[in-house]
Design an enzyme around this catalytic site. Structure first.
Site, PDB file in Angstrom:
ATOM      1  N   LEU A   1       0.868  -1.171   0.000  1.00  0.00           N
ATOM      2  CA  LEU A   1       0.000   0.000   0.000  1.00  0.00           C
ATOM      3  C   LEU A   1       0.906   1.223   0.000  1.00  0.00           C
ATOM      4  CD1 LEU A   1      -2.634  -1.150   2.649  1.00  0.00           C
ATOM      5  CD2 LEU A   1      -2.739  -1.334   0.152  1.00  0.00           C
TER       6      LEU A   1
ATOM      7  N   ASN B   1       7.400  -2.442   4.278  1.00  0.00           N
ATOM      8  CA  ASN B   1       8.523  -1.575   3.856  1.00  0.00           C
ATOM      9  C   ASN B   1       8.011  -0.258   3.286  1.00  0.00           C
ATOM     10  OD1 ASN B   1       7.670  -3.416   1.802  1.00  0.00           O
ATOM     11  ND2 ASN B   1       9.415  -2.868   0.551  1.00  0.00           N
TER      12      ASN B   1
ATOM     13  N   HIS C   1       5.757 -14.867  -3.778  1.00  0.00           N
ATOM     14  CA  HIS C   1       5.829 -14.859  -5.256  1.00  0.00           C
ATOM     15  C   HIS C   1       6.900 -15.786  -5.848  1.00  0.00           C
ATOM     16  CE1 HIS C   1       7.751 -10.696  -4.282  1.00  0.00           C
ATOM     17  NE2 HIS C   1       8.667 -11.604  -4.131  1.00  0.00           N
TER      18      HIS C   1
ATOM     19  N   ASP D   1       0.318  -9.504  -5.210  1.00  0.00           N
ATOM     20  CA  ASP D   1       1.641  -8.880  -5.282  1.00  0.00           C
ATOM     21  C   ASP D   1       1.542  -7.462  -5.835  1.00  0.00           C
ATOM     22  OD1 ASP D   1       4.291  -8.920  -4.663  1.00  0.00           O
ATOM     23  OD2 ASP D   1       4.935  -9.912  -6.502  1.00  0.00           O
TER      24      ASP D   1
END
Lengths: 424, 312
Positions: free
Chosen positions: A64, A95, A233, A306
């Site tokens: 986000l 992060n 992923h 993702d």
């Protein structure tokens, strides 16, 4: 009091459930479902021929823009995109700026999610302070504040020692460490998967082995510490082989993948299209096929969007220097259904990968069709076609790697705690 | 005479009668000390050297006092810990001490096994006063004496040793002593501060303090060094205190008459809350210090007799 909602003659699919019938929503909960329920007075009737009703999607990996990168995306805008994609629960990466390494920030994100009214936000806590990969963050306090697991987001935890300590320490709190599986030293400066394609384009390469190397190391560390590791992923067959074997050996190892890695291969980069610049980079087709196989045989535990929002200043850069990442919220279901339409994945299994299985990994309530459960629901038509167009996607982030694609499978409506939040 | 060894290097390997003998003798010294009488003739003419390669106040003072109460000539040698304490220097020191006709050598060193090395090279009886992260035998004995005097027994008690077990010589000596004497020993702390395969020491491992303390008779807290934060084994003092610091809330999970122990020096507000540390009923921390002198007198007394000793 909220008006009842009755879905009539709809196919309902959730973990262990696949029936045609009715589902009644009352007071924000799934009150009942089954064959031909009665029609309560005043209930809103939802009837869509050929539609499927499933639990609201649980997206276990999305970046986000908040806090710190609001120019790319706000939580309000991400919530709009999520609702359009049928997503009602989303786990977000830490992060940010500042990083989610303080309990107060976990509270803040949870609260901001509640304020959207349409999206439950489950924050990940940072493994290290500032996601800098140096000192361990306060995992215990973050966990108490509601962090669902720990990761440094799109930064790999590079130090073997630090990863060992984090796995060991998190185990004491029953928490999982989520790794971005890429050896950062091997991958440094790379922009595409190493091989003939990158060589032709003159792009610095990242060997596909950078993923397997990190996965192999972390599986070994999970074994050493008794900790739980989850690989985000996954994009290569070699890594999947390692994970498959680790699972067979009974280790606490899980993984997810994202739509680009089973839908696209490195040729999508075409003429240096930065929307296709992802991390990890798109792979050769044999790896893409291995990811499809990993979804089908259950090695992969979840499909996540993702989602990584970028604005035009990020994407209008030479390919090698553009920051990686693609928008993925609105297309998560449609791209996944592609694997159902082409016969690679049974529909119920595809839905589990988007709902019940990630919910279980996150320890989240959603993801199931059950009486008394919150009525977080997604109604979609599996055959209806729509076109993905950058610039016309819901929400702020438009950097979709699927720009121009016609998708078979369209979200008709999304309900959060019984309230319709999309498609009215 | 049940203790026939020349040295006291470790608790591991001692048999219950040896430990029992030292505790009984120490108990008699507690009474003697409290009565104000001394036994100045027992070690008259004997030389005790306190050889400390690591800073220490309480242990060195405790040995010094014990030696003086028994009439020994006590010499304190503090060796700089900065750069010299390598193997060769240690052996040079041993040769020097031998030339001085030392009888009892009390050694503290930051390297595990340093007292064993000295013991092979000197004629004196060597007493380990703490070596690296290996053992601290007199601390375990004084803890056992404290427990025995308060609870009347050691056997059958449930003892929870909490905190940084990984780096603690006190924990290792206590685990060996208490399991040898029949206690049920638990260790509680974050997984990052647990020695590898510690369960093989015969202890039960807990990562949740409250579970670890449930029903315990004795709660032994360990000191958390600040270096553990910089090496990232625990993230912060506030998190450590929240989950593994002993406060009234966590102590409530132990038995109502559970005793609180700490080898000192304490980090108040990190591993132990002041209200608990200073609790006049539950905390026996000051008593541990008193027992320390008596235990060291018993050890010096026993080793100096040396009648029919084995060279072990």
């Amino acid at each position: 009091m909220m008006r009842d909602t009755l879905f009539t003659n709809v196919r309902m699919i959730g973990e262990g459930t696949d029936i045609q019938g009715d589902l009644l929503v009352r007071d924000g909960l799934i009150a009942d479902f089954g064959l031909a329920l009665g029609r309560p007075d005043g209930a809103e009737i939802i009837a869509e021929d050929g539609a499927i009703l499933c639990p609201g999607l649980v997206d276990m990996r999305a970046a986000l823009g908040e806090p710190g990168f609001e120019y790319r995306e706000t939580i309000a805008s991400a919530a709009v995109a999520a609702a359009a994609g049928g997503i009602t629960t989303l786990a977000c990466l830490p992060n940010t700026m500042p990083a989610i390494d303080d309990p107060a920030l976990v509270h803040m994100l949870r609260t901001k999610g509640e304020e959207t009214g349409s999206l439950t936000i489950l924050p990940y806590g940072a493994v290290t302070r500032g996601c800098r990969g140096e000192e361990m963050a306060e995992l215990g306090l973050l966990r108490e504040a509601g962090a669902v697991a720990f990761t440094d987001g799109s930064r790999a935890i590079a130090s073997s020692r630090l990863m060992r300590v984090a796995l060991s320490y998190a185990r004491g709190f029953g928490a999982r460490i989520i790794q971005h599986p890429e050896d950062p030293v091997l991958a440094a400066g790379g922009a595409a998967t190493e091989g003939d394609q990158a060589s032709r384009l003159g792009l610095p390469g990242i060997p596909a082995a950078a993923e397997a190397i990190m996965v192999a190391r972390d599986i070994r560390l999970a074994q050493l510490t008794g900790g739980s590791v989850h690989f985000a992923h996954i994009s290569t067959g070699e890594a999947l082989d390692l994970i498959r074997r680790a699972k067979d050996a009974g280790l606490n190892v899980t993984c997810d993948t994202a739509p680009p890695y089973f839908d696209l291969n490195e040729t999508a980069i075409g003429e240096f299209r930065t929307y296709q610049k992802l991390s990890p980079p798109l792979r050769k087709d044999e790896d893409r096929r291995a990811v499809v196989a990993g979804l089908a045989d259950g090695t992969i535990d979840a499909i996540a969007s993702d989602h990584r929002p970028r604005d035009t200043d990020d994407t209008r850069l030479p390919y090698a220097v553009a920051p990686p990442g693609g928008a993925g919220l609105a297309t998560l279901l449609g791209i996944t259904l592609g694997q159902v339409h082409n016969g690679n994945l049974p529909l119920a299994q595809a839905i589990d990968l988007l709902t019940a299985r990630p919910a279980r990994l996150l320890g989240a309530k959603g993801g199931h069709l059950a009486k008394g459960a919150p009525a977080d629901l997604c109604l979609f038509h599996p055959d209806r076609i729509w076109k993905v167009e950058a610039g016309k996607l819901p929400g702020k982030a438009q950097n979709t790697p699927f720009d121009g694609r016609a998708l078979e499978g369209k979200v008709l409506g999304t309900w959060k705690a019984g309230r319709r939040v999309f498609g009215a | 005479m049940f203790y026939r060894r020349k040295h006291l290097l470790a608790i591991e390997g001692l048999h219950p009668p040896e430990i029992g003998h030292l505790l009984e003798l120490a108990d008699s010294y507690v009474l003697l000390n409290r009565s104000g009488k001394t036994q100045r003739d027992l070690l008259r003419g004997r030389t005790l050297i306190n050889l400390f390669f690591e800073d220490s106040t309480r242990t060195r003072t405790s040995f010094e006092l014990a030696g003086k109460r028994l009439g020994a000539d006590v010499i304190n040698m503090s060796v700089s810990t900065s750069s010299v304490n390598k193997g060769e220097t240690l052996l040079d020191t041993a040769a020097t001490l031998n030339a001085m006709q030392c009888d009892l050598l009390v050694v503290r060193h930051n390297q595990s096994g340093a007292p064993n090395l000295l013991a092979r090279k000197v004629d004196a009886s060597v007493i380990n006063a703490g070596d690296g992260t290996h053992e601290h035998p007199t601390q375990a004995l004084l803890d056992a004496l404290t427990i025995k005097r308060r609870k009347g027994r050691i056997e059958g008690l449930t003892v929870a040793i909490c905190g940084d077990v990984l780096h603690s010589r006190v924990a290792r000596s206590n685990i060996h002593l208490l399991t040898t004497m029949g206690s049920q020993v638990r260790v509680a702390g974050p997984p990052t501060l647990m020695p590898a395969e510690v369960a093989k020491f015969g202890v039960t491992v807990f990562h949740d303090m409250k579970e670890g303390l449930a029903g315990a008779d004795i709660v032994m807290m360990l000191r958390l060094q600040k270096e553990r934060m910089t090496s990232s084994l625990v993230p912060s003092e506030r998190e450590y205190f929240r989950f593994w610091g002993l406060d009234a809330e966590k102590l409530a999970f132990a038995k109502p008459d559970a005793l609180v122990m700490h080898p000192g020096p304490m980090n108040r507000g990190v591993e132990i809350d002041s209200a608990v540390a200073d609790d006049p009923v539950r905390s026996v921390i000051k008593e541990q210090v008193e027992m320390g002198v008596a235990v060291r007198m018993a050890v010096l007394d026993t080793l100096s007799r040396g009648d029919g000793r084995n060279d072990a």
